[in-house]
Design a protein around this motif. Structure first.
Motif, PDB file in Angstrom:
ATOM      1  N   LEU A 263       0.104   3.395  11.805  1.00  0.00           N
ATOM      2  CA  LEU A 263      -0.846   3.587  12.985  1.00  0.00           C
ATOM      3  C   LEU A 263      -2.039   2.447  12.911  1.00  0.00           C
ATOM      4  O   LEU A 263      -2.167   1.836  13.992  1.00  0.00           O
ATOM      5  CB  LEU A 263      -1.496   4.851  12.868  1.00  0.00           C
ATOM      6  CG  LEU A 263      -2.337   5.262  14.140  1.00  0.00           C
ATOM      7  CD1 LEU A 263      -1.506   5.273  15.332  1.00  0.00           C
ATOM      8  CD2 LEU A 263      -3.043   6.524  14.048  1.00  0.00           C
ATOM      9  N   LYS A 264      -2.453   2.262  11.803  1.00  0.00           N
ATOM     10  CA  LYS A 264      -3.289   0.883  11.755  1.00  0.00           C
ATOM     11  C   LYS A 264      -2.775  -0.315  12.153  1.00  0.00           C
ATOM     12  O   LYS A 264      -3.338  -0.983  12.812  1.00  0.00           O
ATOM     13  CB  LYS A 264      -3.834   1.035  10.047  1.00  0.00           C
ATOM     14  CG  LYS A 264      -4.959   2.078   9.704  1.00  0.00           C
ATOM     15  CD  LYS A 264      -5.350   1.818   8.327  1.00  0.00           C
ATOM     16  CE  LYS A 264      -5.997   2.925   7.861  1.00  0.00           C
ATOM     17  NZ  LYS A 264      -6.316   2.662   6.228  1.00  0.00           N
ATOM     18  N   LEU A 265      -1.466  -0.469  11.469  1.00  0.00           N
ATOM     19  CA  LEU A 265      -0.808  -1.551  12.016  1.00  0.00           C
ATOM     20  C   LEU A 265      -0.551  -1.876  13.477  1.00  0.00           C
ATOM     21  O   LEU A 265      -0.860  -2.843  14.220  1.00  0.00           O
ATOM     22  CB  LEU A 265       0.312  -1.850  10.893  1.00  0.00           C
ATOM     23  CG  LEU A 265       1.248  -3.057  11.347  1.00  0.00           C
ATOM     24  CD1 LEU A 265       0.231  -4.328  10.586  1.00  0.00           C
ATOM     25  CD2 LEU A 265       2.353  -3.074  10.448  1.00  0.00           C
ATOM     26  N   SER A 266      -0.060  -0.966  13.833  1.00  0.00           N
ATOM     27  CA  SER A 266       0.041  -0.673  15.415  1.00  0.00           C
ATOM     28  C   SER A 266      -1.135  -0.768  16.300  1.00  0.00           C
ATOM     29  O   SER A 266      -0.986  -1.489  17.406  1.00  0.00           O
ATOM     30  CB  SER A 266       0.740   0.755  15.732  1.00  0.00           C
ATOM     31  OG  SER A 266       1.278   0.765  17.058  1.00  0.00           O
ATOM     32  N   ASN A 267      -1.959  -0.394  15.783  1.00  0.00           N
ATOM     33  CA  ASN A 267      -3.653  -0.400  16.677  1.00  0.00           C
ATOM     34  C   ASN A 267      -3.844  -2.092  16.560  1.00  0.00           C
ATOM     35  O   ASN A 267      -4.351  -2.622  17.511  1.00  0.00           O
ATOM     36  CB  ASN A 267      -4.315   0.383  16.007  1.00  0.00           C
ATOM     37  CG  ASN A 267      -4.176   2.152  16.655  1.00  0.00           C
ATOM     38  OD1 ASN A 267      -3.335   2.182  17.292  1.00  0.00           O
ATOM     39  ND2 ASN A 267      -5.113   2.774  15.789  1.00  0.00           N
ATOM     40  N   GLU A 268      -3.791  -2.766  15.193  1.00  0.00           N
ATOM     41  CA  GLU A 268      -4.112  -3.989  15.388  1.00  0.00           C
ATOM     42  C   GLU A 268      -3.242  -4.897  16.354  1.00  0.00           C
ATOM     43  O   GLU A 268      -3.875  -5.729  16.963  1.00  0.00           O
ATOM     44  CB  GLU A 268      -4.110  -4.417  13.829  1.00  0.00           C
ATOM     45  CG  GLU A 268      -5.034  -3.847  12.732  1.00  0.00           C
ATOM     46  CD  GLU A 268      -4.764  -4.252  11.309  1.00  0.00           C
ATOM     47  OE1 GLU A 268      -3.747  -4.997  11.286  1.00  0.00           O
ATOM     48  OE2 GLU A 268      -5.309  -3.612  10.606  1.00  0.00           O
TER      49      GLU A 268
ATOM     50  N   LEU B 291       1.936   6.528   4.684  1.00  0.00           N
ATOM     51  CA  LEU B 291       2.833   5.660   5.649  1.00  0.00           C
ATOM     52  C   LEU B 291       2.461   5.863   7.284  1.00  0.00           C
ATOM     53  O   LEU B 291       2.361   5.025   7.687  1.00  0.00           O
ATOM     54  CB  LEU B 291       4.269   6.191   5.427  1.00  0.00           C
ATOM     55  CG  LEU B 291       5.428   5.316   6.586  1.00  0.00           C
ATOM     56  CD1 LEU B 291       5.382   3.917   6.151  1.00  0.00           C
ATOM     57  CD2 LEU B 291       6.850   6.074   6.304  1.00  0.00           C
ATOM     58  N   GLY B 292       2.324   7.204   7.580  1.00  0.00           N
ATOM     59  CA  GLY B 292       1.923   7.353   8.958  1.00  0.00           C
ATOM     60  C   GLY B 292       0.464   6.708   9.264  1.00  0.00           C
ATOM     61  O   GLY B 292       0.375   5.907  10.284  1.00  0.00           O
ATOM     62  N   GLU B 293      -0.260   6.794   8.488  1.00  0.00           N
ATOM     63  CA  GLU B 293      -1.869   6.136   8.705  1.00  0.00           C
ATOM     64  C   GLU B 293      -1.679   4.694   8.617  1.00  0.00           C
ATOM     65  O   GLU B 293      -2.122   4.105   9.544  1.00  0.00           O
ATOM     66  CB  GLU B 293      -2.671   6.986   7.538  1.00  0.00           C
ATOM     67  CG  GLU B 293      -4.007   6.500   7.698  1.00  0.00           C
ATOM     68  CD  GLU B 293      -5.110   7.066   6.737  1.00  0.00           C
ATOM     69  OE1 GLU B 293      -5.697   6.071   6.052  1.00  0.00           O
ATOM     70  OE2 GLU B 293      -5.020   8.310   6.409  1.00  0.00           O
ATOM     71  N   GLU B 294      -0.954   4.098   7.766  1.00  0.00           N
ATOM     72  CA  GLU B 294      -1.004   2.870   7.629  1.00  0.00           C
ATOM     73  C   GLU B 294      -0.189   2.255   8.608  1.00  0.00           C
ATOM     74  O   GLU B 294      -0.531   1.175   9.203  1.00  0.00           O
ATOM     75  CB  GLU B 294      -0.323   2.313   6.284  1.00  0.00           C
ATOM     76  CG  GLU B 294      -0.939   2.740   4.923  1.00  0.00           C
ATOM     77  CD  GLU B 294      -2.348   2.115   4.816  1.00  0.00           C
ATOM     78  OE1 GLU B 294      -2.391   0.841   5.315  1.00  0.00           O
ATOM     79  OE2 GLU B 294      -3.483   2.536   4.427  1.00  0.00           O
TER      80      GLU B 294
ATOM     81  N   ALA C 184       0.875  -1.176  -0.036  1.00  0.00           N
ATOM     82  CA  ALA C 184       0.003   0.149  -0.118  1.00  0.00           C
ATOM     83  C   ALA C 184       0.844   1.246   0.004  1.00  0.00           C
ATOM     84  O   ALA C 184       0.664   2.101  -0.765  1.00  0.00           O
ATOM     85  CB  ALA C 184      -1.043  -0.054   1.195  1.00  0.00           C
ATOM     86  N   VAL C 185       1.885   1.212   0.859  1.00  0.00           N
ATOM     87  CA  VAL C 185       2.630   2.498   1.023  1.00  0.00           C
ATOM     88  C   VAL C 185       3.635   2.503  -0.636  1.00  0.00           C
ATOM     89  O   VAL C 185       3.732   3.650  -0.916  1.00  0.00           O
ATOM     90  CB  VAL C 185       3.833   2.289   2.015  1.00  0.00           C
ATOM     91  CG1 VAL C 185       4.792   3.348   2.076  1.00  0.00           C
ATOM     92  CG2 VAL C 185       3.003   2.370   3.484  1.00  0.00           C
ATOM     93  N   ALA C 186       4.060   1.445  -0.942  1.00  0.00           N
ATOM     94  CA  ALA C 186       4.584   1.541  -2.448  1.00  0.00           C
ATOM     95  C   ALA C 186       3.649   2.122  -3.402  1.00  0.00           C
ATOM     96  O   ALA C 186       3.977   2.848  -4.182  1.00  0.00           O
ATOM     97  CB  ALA C 186       5.135   0.304  -2.885  1.00  0.00           C
ATOM     98  N   GLY C 187       2.494   1.890  -3.094  1.00  0.00           N
ATOM     99  CA  GLY C 187       1.194   2.300  -4.301  1.00  0.00           C
ATOM    100  C   GLY C 187       0.956   3.880  -3.901  1.00  0.00           C
ATOM    101  O   GLY C 187       0.050   4.252  -4.584  1.00  0.00           O
ATOM    102  N   GLY C 188       1.611   4.515  -2.850  1.00  0.00           N
ATOM    103  CA  GLY C 188       1.140   5.772  -2.476  1.00  0.00           C
ATOM    104  C   GLY C 188       0.180   6.119  -1.474  1.00  0.00           C
ATOM    105  O   GLY C 188       0.024   7.214  -0.919  1.00  0.00           O
TER     106      GLY C 188
END
Length: 57
Positions: A33-38, A28-31, A21-25
């Motif tokens: 944060l989502k991973l960290s919250n999970e 980074l911060g939002e993604e 997703a990050v490589a696709g644009g």
């Protein structure tokens, strides 16, 4: 409750999705944060379940 191997595989898959997703644009911060919250939610649920088992006795 899933085994540690299943959750490790799921985390690995989610991390790879995040990188794509990050490589696709994606943001980074939002993604991140989502991973960290999970991750935090998963471990909070495990901790809560363990406490419930301990104090149920």
């Amino acid at each position: 409750m899933p085994t540690s191997e299943e959750t490790a595989d799921a985390r690995q898959q989610r991390a790879e999705e995040l990188l794509r997703a990050v490589a696709g644009g994606a943001n980074l911060g939002e993604e991140t944060l989502k991973l960290s919250n999970e991750f935090t939610d998963e471990w909070t649920a495990r901790f809560t379940a363990r406490l419930k088992r301990i104090f149920r006795r």
